[in-house]
Scaffold this motif. Sequence first.
Motif, mmCIF file in Angstrom:
data_model
loop_
_atom_site.group_PDB
_atom_site.id
_atom_site.type_symbol
_atom_site.label_atom_id
_atom_site.label_comp_id
_atom_site.label_asym_id
_atom_site.label_seq_id
_atom_site.Cartn_x
_atom_site.Cartn_y
_atom_site.Cartn_z
ATOM 1 N N LEU A 183 39.612 50.606 48.531
ATOM 2 C CA LEU A 183 40.980 50.585 48.019
ATOM 3 C C LEU A 183 42.007 51.177 48.978
ATOM 4 O O LEU A 183 43.170 50.777 48.968
ATOM 5 C CB LEU A 183 41.047 51.342 46.692
ATOM 6 C CG LEU A 183 40.294 50.732 45.502
ATOM 7 C CD1 LEU A 183 40.445 51.623 44.276
ATOM 8 C CD2 LEU A 183 40.799 49.324 45.194
ATOM 9 N N ALA B 143 44.718 44.874 45.221
ATOM 10 C CA ALA B 143 43.736 45.467 44.310
ATOM 11 C C ALA B 143 44.322 45.462 42.905
ATOM 12 O O ALA B 143 45.427 45.967 42.683
ATOM 13 C CB ALA B 143 43.395 46.894 44.721
ATOM 14 N N VAL C 284 40.656 42.282 45.161
ATOM 15 C CA VAL C 284 39.532 43.101 44.726
ATOM 16 C C VAL C 284 39.848 43.616 43.332
ATOM 17 O O VAL C 284 40.960 44.064 43.060
ATOM 18 C CB VAL C 284 39.241 44.264 45.709
ATOM 19 C CG1 VAL C 284 40.456 45.142 45.922
ATOM 20 C CG2 VAL C 284 38.056 45.092 45.232
ATOM 21 N N VAL D 138 44.081 48.583 51.000
ATOM 22 C CA VAL D 138 44.741 47.413 50.415
ATOM 23 C C VAL D 138 46.256 47.519 50.613
ATOM 24 O O VAL D 138 46.782 48.581 50.967
ATOM 25 C CB VAL D 138 44.394 47.243 48.911
ATOM 26 C CG1 VAL D 138 42.885 47.178 48.716
ATOM 27 C CG2 VAL D 138 45.015 48.350 48.060
#
Length: 308
Positions: free
Chosen positions: A129, A5, A56, A132
């Motif tokens: 998140l 991320a 991401v 990740v």
Amino acid sequence: MKTIAVIGSNMVDLISYTDRMPKEGETLEAPMFRMGCGGKGANQAVAAAKMGSNVVMVSKVGDDMFAENTLRNFQSYGIDTKYVNKVPKMTSGVAPIFVNSSSQNAILIIKGANNFLKPEDINKAEARLKDVDLIVLQLEVPLETVYYAIEFGNKHGIKVLLNPAPAVPDLDINYACRCEFFIPNESELEILVGKPVNTIEEIKIAAKVLLDRGLNNIIVTMGEKGSLWLTKEGKEVLIEPTKVKAVDTSGAGDAYIGCFSHFVVKTNNIEASMRKASLFSALSVTEKGTQFSYPSIEQFDEFESENL
């Protein structure tokens, strides 16, 4: 598949190539102009994605002509843009970049929508998140958001990489100490500790100031001098630079961070990841632009085989 991320900035790069920089009050004709997608966060995300990472992005764009292009650019590399949101009545971030004939650059940053990336945006993305494998951060967004992202990573047991760029002297080192990786370049290190960094020995002394304050790992990128990894346990690893003919150094540090992030998540081998990142960064400066210049996996593999 492991995921990175990137919580941070995006910019529109407005790149002017000139034989020399104009003096104050002087108007010069420049031979070439190029517009592209940039920003430290976006560059790092693209570099990691180009190496094959699942990425991401958490960021903000403006309500202007640049926003859709930025989103399309992320998506062209397979980057998840669900959490890249528009800020109404605000411009996107813009970075006018000036590159001289010796490939050195000067950059202005207008943060625009990047100033509106807030802690609540991280909360809105929590479901994505929290799973990740690495959070990558820079300082082109509000410090409160960077600090909150570090807290978020710690809360969920996620490793955090902080690239303190552009450097700010009032960065709270206590937060940096909560990151697994802290990766400044030598000029950013100088700003943070107020010590000279003209030689590798001086860089070691400056880095030790931060290690003594509690950092776990510091990796200093040093351009033509390579990169240096120091730990609080006293480990020192110097990665020698790869010699290339530099055309444009814009985005080279971001290339290093993005490539390092990809390989350290994939292998958990810091030294090997530094070597890969050094090669990737070196290859990136042989072409003009930032993301334009980042090699594909195939180009990188070929370059690596030539430099074993």
